[in-house]
Design a protein around this motif. Sequence first.
Motif, PDB file in Angstrom:
ATOM      1  N   MET A   1       9.790  63.107  79.097  1.00 38.08           N
ATOM      2  CA  MET A   1       9.290  62.871  80.444  1.00 38.08           C
ATOM      3  C   MET A   1       7.777  62.685  80.378  1.00 38.08           C
ATOM      4  O   MET A   1       7.075  63.506  79.825  1.00 38.08           O
ATOM      5  N   GLY A   2       7.302  61.602  80.964  1.00 40.76           N
ATOM      6  CA  GLY A   2       5.881  61.316  80.925  1.00 40.76           C
ATOM      7  C   GLY A   2       5.143  61.911  82.116  1.00 40.76           C
ATOM      8  O   GLY A   2       5.747  62.451  83.049  1.00 40.76           O
ATOM      9  N   LEU A   3       3.833  61.813  82.080  1.00 40.70           N
ATOM     10  CA  LEU A   3       3.018  62.370  83.158  1.00 40.70           C
ATOM     11  C   LEU A   3       3.255  61.650  84.478  1.00 40.70           C
ATOM     12  O   LEU A   3       3.166  62.265  85.545  1.00 40.70           O
ATOM     13  N   THR A   4       3.584  60.351  84.427  1.00 44.33           N
ATOM     14  CA  THR A   4       3.868  59.613  85.658  1.00 44.33           C
ATOM     15  C   THR A   4       5.087  60.211  86.355  1.00 44.33           C
ATOM     16  O   THR A   4       5.099  60.393  87.574  1.00 44.33           O
ATOM     17  N   ASP A   5       6.125  60.544  85.563  1.00 47.62           N
ATOM     18  CA  ASP A   5       7.326  61.174  86.126  1.00 47.62           C
ATOM     19  C   ASP A   5       6.999  62.558  86.687  1.00 47.62           C
ATOM     20  O   ASP A   5       7.489  62.940  87.752  1.00 47.62           O
ATOM     21  N   ASP A  29      -5.064  63.910  75.232  1.00 42.24           N
ATOM     22  CA  ASP A  29      -4.752  62.514  74.956  1.00 42.24           C
ATOM     23  C   ASP A  29      -3.545  62.005  75.733  1.00 42.24           C
ATOM     24  O   ASP A  29      -3.362  60.798  75.886  1.00 42.24           O
ATOM     25  N   ASP A  30      -2.695  62.926  76.234  1.00 43.28           N
ATOM     26  CA  ASP A  30      -1.525  62.513  77.008  1.00 43.28           C
ATOM     27  C   ASP A  30      -1.891  62.064  78.418  1.00 43.28           C
ATOM     28  O   ASP A  30      -1.116  61.375  79.072  1.00 43.28           O
ATOM     29  N   GLY A  31      -3.077  62.472  78.911  1.00 45.69           N
ATOM     30  CA  GLY A  31      -3.525  62.058  80.233  1.00 45.69           C
ATOM     31  C   GLY A  31      -3.715  63.223  81.177  1.00 45.69           C
ATOM     32  O   GLY A  31      -3.755  64.379  80.759  1.00 45.69           O
ATOM     33  N   VAL A  32      -3.834  62.902  82.460  1.00 42.73           N
ATOM     34  CA  VAL A  32      -4.094  63.916  83.485  1.00 42.73           C
ATOM     35  C   VAL A  32      -3.158  63.723  84.674  1.00 42.73           C
ATOM     36  O   VAL A  32      -2.625  62.641  84.890  1.00 42.73           O
ATOM     37  N   ILE A  33      -2.983  64.811  85.421  1.00 41.51           N
ATOM     38  CA  ILE A  33      -2.370  64.737  86.747  1.00 41.51           C
ATOM     39  C   ILE A  33      -3.348  65.417  87.688  1.00 41.51           C
ATOM     40  O   ILE A  33      -3.782  66.541  87.439  1.00 41.51           O
ATOM     41  N   VAL A  34      -3.726  64.717  88.748  1.00 40.24           N
ATOM     42  CA  VAL A  34      -4.676  65.239  89.715  1.00 40.24           C
ATOM     43  C   VAL A  34      -3.953  65.506  91.033  1.00 40.24           C
ATOM     44  O   VAL A  34      -3.281  64.625  91.564  1.00 40.24           O
ATOM     45  N   LEU A  35      -4.081  66.748  91.524  1.00 41.05           N
ATOM     46  CA  LEU A  35      -3.558  67.121  92.828  1.00 41.05           C
ATOM     47  C   LEU A  35      -4.724  67.127  93.792  1.00 41.05           C
ATOM     48  O   LEU A  35      -5.682  67.885  93.599  1.00 41.05           O
ATOM     49  N   ALA A  36      -4.671  66.257  94.791  1.00 41.40           N
ATOM     50  CA  ALA A  36      -5.741  66.174  95.783  1.00 41.40           C
ATOM     51  C   ALA A  36      -5.210  65.446  97.011  1.00 41.40           C
ATOM     52  O   ALA A  36      -4.321  64.591  96.897  1.00 41.40           O
ATOM     53  N   ASP A  37      -5.754  65.792  98.143  1.00 45.55           N
ATOM     54  CA  ASP A  37      -5.405  65.110  99.396  1.00 45.55           C
ATOM     55  C   ASP A  37      -3.896  65.107  99.651  1.00 45.55           C
ATOM     56  O   ASP A  37      -3.341  64.121 100.127  1.00 45.55           O
ATOM     57  N   GLY A  38      -3.228  66.202  99.293  1.00 41.51           N
ATOM     58  CA  GLY A  38      -1.804  66.336  99.573  1.00 41.51           C
ATOM     59  C   GLY A  38      -0.888  65.520  98.695  1.00 41.51           C
ATOM     60  O   GLY A  38       0.282  65.340  99.001  1.00 41.51           O
ATOM     61  N   LEU A  53      -4.070  72.090  79.299  1.00 48.68           N
ATOM     62  CA  LEU A  53      -2.858  72.571  78.640  1.00 48.68           C
ATOM     63  C   LEU A  53      -2.126  71.390  78.038  1.00 48.68           C
ATOM     64  O   LEU A  53      -2.439  70.238  78.328  1.00 48.68           O
ATOM     65  N   SER A  54      -1.161  71.682  77.165  1.00 50.10           N
ATOM     66  CA  SER A  54      -0.376  70.602  76.576  1.00 50.10           C
ATOM     67  C   SER A  54       0.625  70.099  77.607  1.00 50.10           C
ATOM     68  O   SER A  54       0.972  70.798  78.567  1.00 50.10           O
ATOM     69  N   GLN A  55       1.103  68.874  77.407  1.00 47.97           N
ATOM     70  CA  GLN A  55       2.096  68.324  78.324  1.00 47.97           C
ATOM     71  C   GLN A  55       3.358  69.188  78.310  1.00 47.97           C
ATOM     72  O   GLN A  55       3.964  69.437  79.343  1.00 47.97           O
ATOM     73  N   ASP A  56       3.733  69.692  77.139  1.00 52.25           N
ATOM     74  CA  ASP A  56       4.900  70.555  77.016  1.00 52.25           C
ATOM     75  C   ASP A  56       4.734  71.823  77.859  1.00 52.25           C
ATOM     76  O   ASP A  56       5.645  72.231  78.580  1.00 52.25           O
ATOM     77  N   ASN A  57       3.549  72.435  77.788  1.00 49.43           N
ATOM     78  CA  ASN A  57       3.304  73.643  78.580  1.00 49.43           C
ATOM     79  C   ASN A  57       3.208  73.333  80.075  1.00 49.43           C
ATOM     80  O   ASN A  57       3.577  74.174  80.903  1.00 49.43           O
ATOM     81  N   LEU A  58       2.769  72.122  80.431  1.00 51.63           N
ATOM     82  CA  LEU A  58       2.752  71.719  81.837  1.00 51.63           C
ATOM     83  C   LEU A  58       4.178  71.654  82.376  1.00 51.63           C
ATOM     84  O   LEU A  58       4.463  72.147  83.470  1.00 51.63           O
ATOM     85  N   VAL A  59       5.077  71.087  81.598  1.00 49.91           N
ATOM     86  CA  VAL A  59       6.490  71.019  81.999  1.00 49.91           C
ATOM     87  C   VAL A  59       7.035  72.434  82.203  1.00 49.91           C
ATOM     88  O   VAL A  59       7.719  72.719  83.192  1.00 49.91           O
ATOM     89  N   LYS A  60       6.704  73.336  81.275  1.00 56.33           N
ATOM     90  CA  LYS A  60       7.162  74.729  81.391  1.00 56.33           C
ATOM     91  C   LYS A  60       6.563  75.404  82.618  1.00 56.33           C
ATOM     92  O   LYS A  60       7.252  76.131  83.339  1.00 56.33           O
TER      93      LYS A  60
END
Length: 95
Positions: A1-5, A29-38, A53-60
């Motif tokens: 599962m990618g960051l876009t998903d 290097d996998d990228g970012v997810i930004v939470l802002a403006d709802g 954090l790692s993408q794996d730990n973000l999923v967890k």
Amino acid sequence: MGLTDLAAQIREGLNGKSFDGSLKFDCGDDGVIVLADGSASTDDRDTDCTIRLSQDNLVKLLGGKLNPMTGVMMGKLKVSGDMGVAMGLGKLLAR
């Protein structure tokens, strides 16, 4: 599962919930997810708080399999910036 998903899942989860401030999940290097403006996006920008954090730990973390406080103590995630924003995230993640 990618960051876009993951960003799409977060957007669905945020539906109808309020979130003050802005927060970035920085997965290196996998990228970012930004939470802002709802909403959530994969477009990088400055935020009030950054969680590295790692993408794996973000999923967890998002799946409730990694407790945020435990993650910080174990060095699996690093928080910088406004801790109040990070604490607000905990309320959003609660199921």
